[in-house]
Design an enzyme around this catalytic site. Structure first.
Site, mmCIF file in Angstrom:
data_model
loop_
_atom_site.group_PDB
_atom_site.id
_atom_site.type_symbol
_atom_site.label_atom_id
_atom_site.label_comp_id
_atom_site.label_asym_id
_atom_site.label_seq_id
_atom_site.Cartn_x
_atom_site.Cartn_y
_atom_site.Cartn_z
ATOM 1 N N CYS A 189 0.852 -1.202 0.000
ATOM 2 C CA CYS A 189 0.000 0.000 0.000
ATOM 3 C C CYS A 189 0.883 1.246 0.000
ATOM 4 O O CYS A 189 1.847 1.331 0.756
ATOM 5 C CB CYS A 189 -0.915 -0.005 1.222
ATOM 6 S SG CYS A 189 -2.022 1.415 1.233
ATOM 7 N N CYS A 199 0.324 4.919 6.918
ATOM 8 C CA CYS A 199 -0.317 4.745 8.237
ATOM 9 C C CYS A 199 0.648 3.986 9.169
ATOM 10 O O CYS A 199 0.997 2.828 8.878
ATOM 11 C CB CYS A 199 -1.636 4.003 8.075
ATOM 12 S SG CYS A 199 -2.624 4.648 6.710
ATOM 13 N N CYS A 249 0.258 0.258 10.346
ATOM 14 C CA CYS A 249 -0.250 -0.764 9.420
ATOM 15 C C CYS A 249 0.810 -1.700 8.851
ATOM 16 O O CYS A 249 1.838 -1.266 8.312
ATOM 17 C CB CYS A 249 -0.997 -0.089 8.281
ATOM 18 S SG CYS A 249 -1.837 -1.289 7.229
ATOM 19 N N CYS A 267 -17.114 -8.474 5.203
ATOM 20 C CA CYS A 267 -16.416 -7.198 4.998
ATOM 21 C C CYS A 267 -15.113 -7.431 4.236
ATOM 22 O O CYS A 267 -14.234 -8.173 4.686
ATOM 23 C CB CYS A 267 -16.130 -6.575 6.366
ATOM 24 S SG CYS A 267 -15.272 -5.012 6.230
ATOM 25 N N CYS A 274 -20.023 -5.409 3.114
ATOM 26 C CA CYS A 274 -19.272 -4.245 3.585
ATOM 27 C C CYS A 274 -17.936 -4.235 2.850
ATOM 28 O O CYS A 274 -17.386 -5.297 2.557
ATOM 29 C CB CYS A 274 -19.041 -4.347 5.100
ATOM 30 S SG CYS A 274 -18.023 -2.991 5.743
ATOM 31 N N CYS A 285 -19.728 2.733 8.350
ATOM 32 C CA CYS A 285 -18.998 2.059 9.422
ATOM 33 C C CYS A 285 -17.736 2.891 9.628
ATOM 34 O O CYS A 285 -16.896 2.958 8.734
ATOM 35 C CB CYS A 285 -18.663 0.630 8.993
ATOM 36 S SG CYS A 285 -17.552 -0.221 10.133
ATOM 37 N N ARG A 311 -18.379 -1.840 17.705
ATOM 38 C CA ARG A 311 -17.673 -3.112 17.481
ATOM 39 C C ARG A 311 -16.384 -3.201 18.279
ATOM 40 O O ARG A 311 -15.507 -2.336 18.174
ATOM 41 C CB ARG A 311 -17.373 -3.314 15.995
ATOM 42 C CG ARG A 311 -16.662 -4.648 15.731
ATOM 43 C CD ARG A 311 -16.529 -4.985 14.262
ATOM 44 N NE ARG A 311 -17.798 -4.980 13.606
ATOM 45 C CZ ARG A 311 -18.055 -4.324 12.468
ATOM 46 N NH1 ARG A 311 -17.116 -3.645 11.882
ATOM 47 N NH2 ARG A 311 -19.258 -4.360 11.932
HETATM 48 N N1 SAM Z 1 -6.709 0.612 3.033
HETATM 49 C C1 SAM Z 1 -7.989 1.013 3.447
HETATM 50 C C2 SAM Z 1 -7.929 2.215 4.340
HETATM 51 O O1 SAM Z 1 -7.009 2.332 5.125
HETATM 52 O O2 SAM Z 1 -8.829 3.059 4.262
HETATM 53 C C3 SAM Z 1 -8.802 -0.082 4.102
HETATM 54 C C4 SAM Z 1 -8.169 -1.083 5.011
HETATM 55 S S1 SAM Z 1 -7.458 -0.484 6.513
HETATM 56 C C5 SAM Z 1 -6.488 -1.830 7.017
HETATM 57 C C6 SAM Z 1 -8.823 -0.371 7.628
HETATM 58 C C7 SAM Z 1 -8.583 0.079 9.043
HETATM 59 O O3 SAM Z 1 -8.038 -0.979 9.793
HETATM 60 C C8 SAM Z 1 -7.654 1.231 9.297
HETATM 61 O O4 SAM Z 1 -8.210 2.470 9.043
HETATM 62 C C9 SAM Z 1 -7.381 1.052 10.790
HETATM 63 O O5 SAM Z 1 -8.343 1.755 11.559
HETATM 64 C C10 SAM Z 1 -7.509 -0.451 11.008
HETATM 65 N N2 SAM Z 1 -6.192 -1.064 11.274
HETATM 66 C C11 SAM Z 1 -5.236 -1.326 10.369
HETATM 67 N N3 SAM Z 1 -4.143 -1.843 10.963
HETATM 68 C C12 SAM Z 1 -4.414 -1.896 12.282
HETATM 69 C C13 SAM Z 1 -3.683 -2.333 13.422
HETATM 70 N N4 SAM Z 1 -2.424 -2.769 13.314
HETATM 71 N N5 SAM Z 1 -4.268 -2.275 14.628
HETATM 72 C C14 SAM Z 1 -5.540 -1.818 14.750
HETATM 73 N N6 SAM Z 1 -6.276 -1.389 13.705
HETATM 74 C C15 SAM Z 1 -5.724 -1.419 12.489
HETATM 75 C C1 DTB Z 2 -11.729 -1.921 11.331
HETATM 76 O O1 DTB Z 2 -12.047 -0.917 11.995
HETATM 77 N N1 DTB Z 2 -10.932 -2.885 11.761
HETATM 78 C C2 DTB Z 2 -10.731 -3.893 10.751
HETATM 79 C C3 DTB Z 2 -11.668 -3.412 9.620
HETATM 80 N N2 DTB Z 2 -12.143 -2.162 10.098
HETATM 81 C C4 DTB Z 2 -11.202 -3.365 8.242
HETATM 82 C C5 DTB Z 2 -9.303 -4.051 10.368
HETATM 83 C C6 DTB Z 2 -8.442 -4.403 11.543
HETATM 84 C C7 DTB Z 2 -7.091 -4.662 11.009
HETATM 85 C C8 DTB Z 2 -6.202 -5.233 12.051
HETATM 86 C C9 DTB Z 2 -4.834 -5.439 11.564
HETATM 87 C C10 DTB Z 2 -4.668 -6.423 10.458
HETATM 88 O O2 DTB Z 2 -5.397 -7.432 10.350
HETATM 89 O O3 DTB Z 2 -3.737 -6.224 9.663
HETATM 90 FE FE1 SF4 Z 3 -2.839 1.292 3.346
HETATM 91 FE FE2 SF4 Z 3 -2.871 0.187 5.744
HETATM 92 FE FE3 SF4 Z 3 -3.190 2.785 5.515
HETATM 93 FE FE4 SF4 Z 3 -5.147 1.127 4.654
HETATM 94 S S1 SF4 Z 3 -4.447 1.387 6.764
HETATM 95 S S2 SF4 Z 3 -4.322 2.907 3.609
HETATM 96 S S3 SF4 Z 3 -3.895 -0.583 3.951
HETATM 97 S S4 SF4 Z 3 -1.342 1.641 4.959
#
Ligand code: SAM
Ligand code: DTB
Ligand code: SF4
Length: 349
Positions: free
Chosen positions: A57, A61, A64, A101, A132, A192, A264
């Site tokens: 990606c 973030c 992530c 989702c 979703c 959501c 949630r």
């Molecule tokens: N890439 C898209 C975006 O960021 O809009 C969708 C997927 S992203 C992984 C969805 C959400 O997952 C993020 O906004 C964040 O709130 C949550 N998330 C991602 N990594 C996480 C982590 N390590 N711990 C907790 N929540 C996480």
């Molecule tokens: C949300 O608030 N939590 C989910 C979903 N929306 C997409 C994602 C959590 C991701 C946790 C870290 C991972 O699995 O990489």
């Molecule tokens: Fe990319 Fe992760 Fe950020 Fe979603 S949360 S935009 S997957 S870096």
């Protein structure tokens, strides 16, 4: 309208701070009381997550595992084939999930990806599941296209407070996120949106995030509260743990501020024991991700959740029961409104 069902969009820091400052038992009692006015207290909605495109990606973030900027131990994958997504959706349905989702590690979907994504929505919907997606930022045309395909919910988190945001993400702005939520809403989909706690933010940032969510009008139907999953290789891998009681307080305050939303208990459950999760349900959480994997991180095994639900006497919400609840709420509100107008009529006559 009755005081109980009034949804406020004008929350201020001082009053939300006062909720956080309540003695724990008082806060739990208040949250549980509000919860019972709007939901069956022994029902939890279950969703299953699938990563339809993993890793690489371009965004930064800091929490992530999927950002191309950090060296993390994940298997990158291109966009999955539609039939493989449908297979996973059927499995989720067989395990009792009502919502599927689909998440993609994109900044935003490209036009060339839209046909496959639309087919996924149509296919999952045809299996009788709620749909979703979380694909990053959406233009209003893309939101319309997904809505027409049958997408019920779009997940797009605010992640943290506007004040702390620049410490976490620099490649898109807070306003970009609000714009996507507004496009989703205008297209007629359910929203959501939630955030992550335990990012090293201050208590004031958690208050500010919850206020941002509650002051959205209408409030999001679904509010995921994620506890940071610390991922080796990301800049936040070593951040200090958030006290579990503070996490439970966040759930309780989310329930009080957003009485009709599903709150949630989202990422981070693998690090929580049964008692901790039970306190989150008592605080008003009524939705979880079901299935042993989130997007890339671990989640408790489905049978562990089934055992916990059995111990607690919790049933999983069916799509029909959610609709019925909605109906019941409308009937209750109409009765209360009628009682109020009768009282008013009697008072002035
Ligand atoms: N890439 C898209 C975006 O960021 O809009 C969708 C997927 S992203 C992984 C969805 C959400 O997952 C993020 O906004 C964040 O709130 C949550 N998330 C991602 N990594 C996480 C982590 N390590 N711990 C907790 N929540 C996480
Ligand atoms: C949300 O608030 N939590 C989910 C979903 N929306 C997409 C994602 C959590 C991701 C946790 C870290 C991972 O699995 O990489
Ligand atoms: Fe990319 Fe992760 Fe950020 Fe979603 S949360 S935009 S997957 S870096």
């Amino acid at each position: 309208m009755s005081e109980q069902t009034t949804i406020r969009h004008d929350w201020h820091t001082t009053e939300v701070q006062a909720l956080f400052d309540l003695p724990f038992n008082d806060l739990m009692f208040k949250a549980q009381t509000i919860h019972r006015e709007h939901f069956n207290a022994n029902e939890v909605q279950v969703s299953t997550l699938l990563s339809i495109k993993t890793g690489a990606c371009p965004e930064d973030c800091k929490y992530c595992s999927q950002s191309a900027r950090y060296k993390t131990d994940i298997d990158k994958e291109r966009l999955m084939a539609v039939n493989n997504v449908l297979e996973a959706a059927q499995k989720a349905k067989d395990q009792g999930s009502t919502r599927f989702c689909m998440g993609a590690a994109w900044r935003n979907p490209k036009e060339r990806d839209m046909p496959a994504v639309v087919d996924m929505v149509k296919g999952v919907k045809a299996l009788g599941l709620e749909t979703c997606m979380t694909l990053g930022m959406l233009s209003s045309d893309q939101a319309d296209e997904l809505q027409s395909a049958g997408l019920d919910y779009y997940n797009h988190n605010l992640d943290t407070s506007p004040e702390h945001y620049n410490q976490i993400i620099t490649t898109r702005t807070y306003q970009d996120r609000l714009d996507t939520l507004s496009n989703v809403r205008s297209a007629g989909m359910k929203v959501c949106s939630g955030g992550i706690v335990g990012l090293g933010e201050k208590a004031q940032d958690r208050i500010s995030l919850l206020i941002q969510l509650a002051n959205l009008s209408p409030q999001p139907e679904s509010v995921p509260i994620n506890m940071l999953v610390k991922v080796e290789g990301t800049p936040l891998s070593d951040v200090a743990d958030l006290d579990h009681f503070e996490f439970i307080r966040c759930i309780a305050v989310a329930r009080i501020l957003m009485p009709k939303s599903h709150v949630r208990l989202s990422a981070g459950r693998s690090e929580m024991n049964e008692q901790m999760q039970s306190l989150c349900f008592l605080a008003g959480a009524n939705s979880i991700f079901y299935g042993c994997k989130l997007l890339t991180a671990e989640n408790p095994e489905t049978n562990q959740d089934i055992i916990l639900f059995e111990k607690l006497g919790i049933n999983t919400e069916t799509i029909a029961s959610a609709d019925e609840e909605d109906q019941m709420l409308k009937v209750k509100t109409a009765v209360i409104d009628q009682q109020h107008s009768d009282l008013f009529y009697n008072a002035v006559n």
